[in-house]
Design an enzyme around this catalytic site. Structure first.
Site, PDB file in Angstrom:
ATOM      1  N   ASP A 170      -9.618   8.417  11.735  1.00 54.08           N
ATOM      2  CA  ASP A 170      -9.524   8.138  10.293  1.00 54.08           C
ATOM      3  C   ASP A 170     -10.130   6.764  10.013  1.00 54.08           C
ATOM      4  OD1 ASP A 170      -8.872   8.910   7.741  1.00 54.08           O
ATOM      5  OD2 ASP A 170      -6.790   8.258   7.836  1.00 54.08           O
ATOM      6  N   ALA A 206       0.606   5.445   0.326  1.00 56.43           N
ATOM      7  CA  ALA A 206      -0.247   6.595   0.610  1.00 56.43           C
ATOM      8  C   ALA A 206       0.531   7.884   0.392  1.00 56.43           C
ATOM      9  CB  ALA A 206      -0.776   6.510   2.039  1.00 56.43           C
ATOM     10  N   ALA A 225       3.391   7.771   3.514  1.00 57.77           N
ATOM     11  CA  ALA A 225       4.213   6.586   3.749  1.00 57.77           C
ATOM     12  C   ALA A 225       3.691   5.426   2.915  1.00 57.77           C
ATOM     13  CB  ALA A 225       4.184   6.230   5.232  1.00 57.77           C
ATOM     14  N   GLN A 226       4.450   4.337   2.925  1.00 55.74           N
ATOM     15  CA  GLN A 226       3.972   3.108   2.308  1.00 55.74           C
ATOM     16  C   GLN A 226       4.250   1.943   3.235  1.00 55.74           C
ATOM     17  OE1 GLN A 226       6.139   3.196  -1.408  1.00 55.74           O
ATOM     18  NE2 GLN A 226       7.664   1.731  -0.691  1.00 55.74           N
ATOM     19  N   ALA A 233       0.864  -1.181   0.000  1.00 56.20           N
ATOM     20  CA  ALA A 233       0.000   0.000   0.000  1.00 56.20           C
ATOM     21  C   ALA A 233       0.900   1.230   0.000  1.00 56.20           C
ATOM     22  CB  ALA A 233      -0.913   0.012   1.233  1.00 56.20           C
TER      23      ALA A 233
END
Length: 510
Positions: A290, A135, A138-139, A133
């Site tokens: 979130d 974003a 960050a990943q 993933a």
């Protein structure tokens, strides 16, 4: 660094908004004044050729923000939860922003891990996958700890992301100043405080030690919550730019087909996700801010798993009581009490008429409660409520930004699982239970106990504090008579003694 040099960044932003067709959408959403429209057009239209083209298949605002980069994407995500600021139409457009960007290379990720943890990746992890993933900040990589063979998720910040965000946020501050200058009516929305809020959110996400700490505190608060799990933080493999936590096995909360195929009850999941959020917000005052489907999974045993703790919300006990009383008042259709709570909390100026405000609130509540139960929306209620309070001079309450945002998101998650959910029916037991504990007789005794403990703790210092205060006032007021001063000091001592007595009595009763 904030200053006029950021005008160039605003010009590039304006040029992109013009080129993608988003400029008018944004200005209309903010109900911009002619002066603000002129400045915005002047910063954008002549330089349209400098703007990024973006993806033509996206709506204009989304197209512009994704073209401008990670900071703008993150800002758009925050604004998507503020229909009171940007309007319903633009908020809907911004909600389609995907928290996905092209990943950076695995070699860069390994270099960051080695730099932060001080060991070669091969010495820490027996396996380290390509990004699973990616974003805006960050990943995430899936890995296996070499020593224990435990599967974990390793979150790594994008290289150079701190500097990139700092530049863009500085430009946002300048833009907010310009909005306040050229659109006085927007000051009620506190654009500078909105940017400060966004800045604080981003700063928290750019230090993964803070996210690890948030996850640890959240886990301590929720360890007794049935049907709820959090992946454990691996502190020995975490640092400022790297965070390692247990791998969360399960199906995405956004994949209804997979949830059905796994045999989970979506109706129960919808109820639980809403009640969990309300419990965390009201009971703990600390909640995952979130909670969209991308940050939630359903474990094989049916538990809800939450992860990604970069954005957490905190509200103090007084604000929690105010929020609960407002919800409870609407549930009971006690609009006069809802109005009084707004005045007591200082949300509405004291020079307004409380009865008139109560009638306006009735106009908000009655149409909603006249709907079919499955169409009643707490998010819609909050939106209508902000429209009414705007007419009565209520300013944006920055301490409620994340609470309102998360309520909207969580309701969306619950409805995606069960379109027929009755939001009020599911919320009622949580809100009622909190009200009974925080406002009833037990709460009064608890508040008195806390007050008494504070008085007792400062009891030995009270005479000196009172005397110092009186001495400081001598320059402005006549010197009090000695007998009068002794009477004040004696009163303070008696008050401290009384406080100690109250505590002893409460301890004896408990």
């Amino acid at each position: 660094m904030r200053g006029p040099h950021n005008i160039w960044r605003l010009i590039r932003t304006g040029a992109t908004l013009e080129r993608t067709g988003a400029m008018n959408v944004v200005l209309d959403a903010f109900d911009a004044t002619p002066a603000l429209r002129f400045v915005a057009k002047a910063l954008g239209k002549p330089f349209k050729f400098l703007g990024y083209a973006g993806d033509p298949s996206m709506p204009p605002a989304t197209r512009a923000l994704t073209a401008l980069g990670p900071a703008y994407i993150k800002f758009g995500q925050v604004l998507s939860t503020r229909p009171d600021v940007v309007g319903d139409e633009l908020a809907v457009q911004l909600r389609v922003l995907q928290d996905k960007l092209p990943p950076f290379s695995i070699e860069q990720a390994k270099a960051e891990v080695e730099k932060e943890l001080g060991l070669p990746v091969s010495a820490i992890f027996s396996e380290f996958s390509e990004p699973v993933a990616a974003a805006s900040i960050a990943q995430v990589h899936r890995a296996t700890i070499a020593e224990t063979q435990e599967d974990v998720a390793v979150k790594v910040l994008r290289p150079g992301i701190e500097k990139a965000f700092r530049k863009d946020v500085d430009a946002f501050y300048l833009a907010a100043r310009m909005v306040e200058l050229f659109s006085p009516g927007s000051r009620r929305l506190r654009p500078m405080e909105v940017i400060e809020h966004f800045d604080g959110v981003v700063r928290g996400e750019l230090d993964l030690r803070l996210e690890s700490s948030a996850a640890s505190e959240f886990a301590a608060n929720t360890k007794g919550d049935a049907g709820f799990q959090l992946p454990a933080i691996k502190w020995e493999y975490s640092a400022r730019r790297v965070m390692t936590l247990g791998w969360a096995d399960g199906v995405s909360m956004g994949d209804n087909d997979a949830i059905d195929a796994a045999g989970h009850d979506r109706v129960a999941l919808g109820d639980r996700v809403l009640q969990l959020f309300l419990n965390h917000a009201l009971r703990d005052g600390y909640f995952h801010a979130d909670m969209h489907q991308g940050n939630l999974k359903v474990a094989p045993n049916g538990d809800i798993i939450a992860y990604d703790f970069g954005i957490m919300g905190h509200i103090d006990e007084y604000t929690r009581r105010v929020y609960a009383e407002i919800l409870f008042g609407f549930i009971r259709k006690d609009y006069k009490r809802v109005a009084e709570v707004h005045f007591e909390a200082g949300y509405v100026p004291a020079d307004k008429d409380v009865d008139e405000f109560a009638r306006a609130l009735r106009a908000v509540g009655e149409p909603i409660f006249g709907m079919d139960a499955t169409r009643i929306s707490m998010a819609r209620l909050l939106t209508y409520l902000f429209e009414v309070t705007e007419r009565f001079g209520m300013e944006t309450r920055t301490e409620l930004i994340l609470l309102q945002r998360t309520m909207v998101v969580v309701e969306g998650v619950a409805r995606s699982l069960n379109p027929h959910i009755n939001i009020w029916e599911v919320s009622n037991p949580i809100v009622t239970d909190y009200i009974s504990k925080s406002i009833g007789p037990r709460a009064v005794i608890k508040d008195l106990s806390r007050t008494a403990m504070v008085l007792a703790r400062f009891g030995p210092r009270l005479p000196a504090l009172v005397e110092s205060a009186l001495i400081r006032q001598q320059e402005e007021t006549p010197t009090p008579r000695p007998a009068f001063r002794r009477w004040i000091i004696l009163s303070a001592i008696v008050g401290a003694g009384t406080a100690t007595g109250i505590i002893a009595a409460l301890q004896a009763l408990s």
